[in-house]
Scaffold this motif. Structure first.
Motif, short mmCIF file in Angstrom:
data_model
loop_
_atom_site.label_atom_id
_atom_site.label_comp_id
_atom_site.label_asym_id
_atom_site.label_seq_id
_atom_site.Cartn_x
_atom_site.Cartn_y
_atom_site.Cartn_z
N SER A 52 0.86 -1.19 0.00
CA SER A 52 0.00 0.00 0.00
C SER A 52 0.89 1.23 0.00
CB SER A 52 -0.92 0.02 1.22
OG SER A 52 -1.54 1.27 1.36
N ILE A 54 0.11 4.43 0.17
CA ILE A 54 -0.27 5.43 1.16
C ILE A 54 0.20 5.01 2.54
CG2 ILE A 54 -2.19 6.63 2.25
CD1 ILE A 54 -1.65 7.53 -0.57
N ASN A 55 -0.03 3.74 2.89
CA ASN A 55 0.40 3.24 4.19
C ASN A 55 1.91 3.33 4.34
OD1 ASN A 55 0.02 1.86 6.75
ND2 ASN A 55 0.79 0.02 5.75
N ILE A 207 -6.44 -0.30 4.54
CA ILE A 207 -5.15 -0.47 3.85
C ILE A 207 -5.25 -1.59 2.83
CG2 ILE A 207 -2.73 -1.06 4.17
CD1 ILE A 207 -2.95 0.18 6.99
N ASP A 210 -6.96 -0.27 -0.15
CA ASP A 210 -6.05 0.49 -1.00
C ASP A 210 -5.28 -0.44 -1.92
OD1 ASP A 210 -4.62 2.88 -1.84
OD2 ASP A 210 -2.93 2.12 -0.66
N ASP A 214 -5.61 -0.59 -6.22
CA ASP A 214 -4.48 -0.64 -7.16
C ASP A 214 -4.54 -1.89 -8.03
OD1 ASP A 214 -3.55 1.73 -6.14
OD2 ASP A 214 -2.06 0.81 -4.82
N ASN A 292 -11.30 6.41 -3.50
CA ASN A 292 -9.87 6.52 -3.24
C ASN A 292 -9.56 7.62 -2.23
OD1 ASN A 292 -6.99 5.85 -3.99
ND2 ASN A 292 -7.05 8.03 -4.49
N VAL A 295 -10.33 6.43 1.22
CA VAL A 295 -9.31 5.49 1.69
C VAL A 295 -8.07 6.23 2.18
CG1 VAL A 295 -7.69 3.71 0.92
CG2 VAL A 295 -10.10 3.56 0.28
N VAL A 296 -7.62 7.21 1.40
CA VAL A 296 -6.44 7.98 1.78
C VAL A 296 -6.67 8.67 3.12
CG1 VAL A 296 -5.01 9.97 1.19
CG2 VAL A 296 -5.64 8.32 -0.57
#
Length: 399
Positions: A52, A54-55, A207, A210, A214, A292, A295-296
């Motif tokens: 992920s 972002i994570n 997460i 996410d 993708d 999205n 999620v972010v």
């Protein structure tokens, strides 16, 4: 009489199950305590970190903040050597900062000298650590260390010396009989008796979402033929013939490289012509795009990052001026970074005091400034609270 056909419907569970979220501590073993049903909860945490973006960005930003410009000490020579392999205490600090944020814990192998007067320390990947069952006083007597838990940790209750190394829990009183010990620093989590949980564990499902977003977009582009056309042939061919037709279609029209290409078909008669039916898009790609942003935001909230600008993420509708970035970073530093530093510095100091009884550790902070002013050294040490640090920094940053 026509044969009666029976139909049976049942729910098909999604692939993967709930492996990311199973953090149960299994007491059914006789030697070590499983962490999750498959005993791989830390490994699953690492997978969420690796897959992920972002994570990973949030974790990396926090870890970089924790490390700052490195450890400081009243005598800098104290930091020069942590073990016989030549690692410095700053080398150790960088590794345990990532482990502590990622897993909520870190581990060090402590080796006492022959005369038991000094120690050296080696970083141990916390994902490889499993606790032994508590004694009658509720203390964990030791830990098993292995990189093979995926093979030995699911079914068996015992491990051999070749599979896992047993180390006594760190205790200076036991240094004579146990010169090799394992120091484990972990955060407190209600309901967890043996293992900690990361502070962002509540966002594990988001997460994973996410990761799936993708994956959806990747597969949607990679398999460009699949969602757009239905092709029905009337060959009544054998399995080999059908596989040959499928292979020709994939080779000529599948994937992004063949997007927009011309389809040519030659048949012996109009009756055998394939039926090509366009499949309308269900809008799922737009749905994933729409969620999205949610999620972010949820991932950043779990990491207590109040502004995505800290990670270099521009938010629509926000100007993102310098003062906003500084305010956000100041809040981030004092509410997130400093508390992590306090825990790690306090634990490291307790270990290093064996060699250096008068040591006082600190971290030189990375800071943001306006107007290109010269940087002044600001140290976070084990005697400074997060609020005191905020009082130190705020006038300097916002003046």
């Amino acid at each position: 009489m026509a044969e009666n056909k029976k139909f049976k419907f049942q729910m098909i569970p999604p692939p993967g199950g709930n492996r990311f979220f199973d953090h149960r501590e299994d007491y059914s073993t006789d030697e070590f305590i499983r962490f999750g049903e498959d005993n791989l909860f830390p490994q699953n945490t690492i997978e969420l970190y690796n897959k992920s973006s972002i994570n990973a960005s949030a974790i990396n930003a926090i870890v970089e903040g924790i490390i700052g410009k490195g450890l400081t000490a009243d005598n800098e020579s104290y930091l020069e050597k942590a073990n016989m392999k030549g690692e410095t205490w700053n080398d150790i600090f960088q590794k345990i900062a990532l482990d502590y944020k990622l897993h909520g814990s870190y581990a060090l192998e402590i080796i006492w000298s022959n005369d038991r007067s000094r120690i050296e320390a080696y970083h141990i990947d916390f994902a490889n650590v499993r606790a032994a069952e508590k004694d009658h006083r509720g203390h964990i007597p030791g830990y098993y260390v292995s990189s093979k838990w995926g093979k030995i940790g699911r079914a068996r209750q015992f491990v051999t010396e070749e599979e896992a190394l047993y180390l006594c829990a760190f205790d200076p009183a036991k240094k004579e009989e146990h010169p090799h010990q394992l120091y484990v620093c972990k955060n407190y989590r209600p309901g967890q008796q043996y293992y900690p949980l990361p502070d962002y564990v509540g966002a594990y499902r988001v997460i994973e979402l996410d990761m799936e977003i993708d994956n959806f977009h990747t597969c949607n582009i990679r398999n460009g033929l699949a969602p757009s056309l239905s092709i029905t042939t009337f060959t009544n061919g054998s399995d080999d013939q059908l596989r040959d037709i499928e292979g020709q279609l994939n080779a000529n029209y599948g994937g992004t490289d063949n997007a927009g290409s011309l389809m040519y078909i030659d048949v012996d008669s109009p009756e055998n012509a394939p039926v090509i039916t366009p499949i309308p898009q269900n809008g799922a790609d737009g749905y994933y795009t729409a969620i999205n942003d949610l999620v972010v935001q949820k991932i950043l909230t779990a990491h207590r990052i109040t502004s995505p600008m800290i990670l270099g993420i521009k938010t629509a509708g926000e100007l993102g001026g310098r003062s906003e970035v500084i305010d956000a970073y100041l809040l981030f530093q004092n509410n997130v970074i400093v508390p992590f530093q306090q825990v790690i510095l306090g634990s490291l100091e307790s270990i290093m005091q064996i060699n250096y009884p008068d040591i006082v550790l600190g971290v030189e902070q990375k800071k943001l400034y306006e107007d290109g002013r010269e940087e002044e050294e600001v140290i976070v040490d084990t005697d400074t609270t997060a609020q005191e640090e905020a009082d130190i920094q705020q006038p300097e940053l916002l003046a």
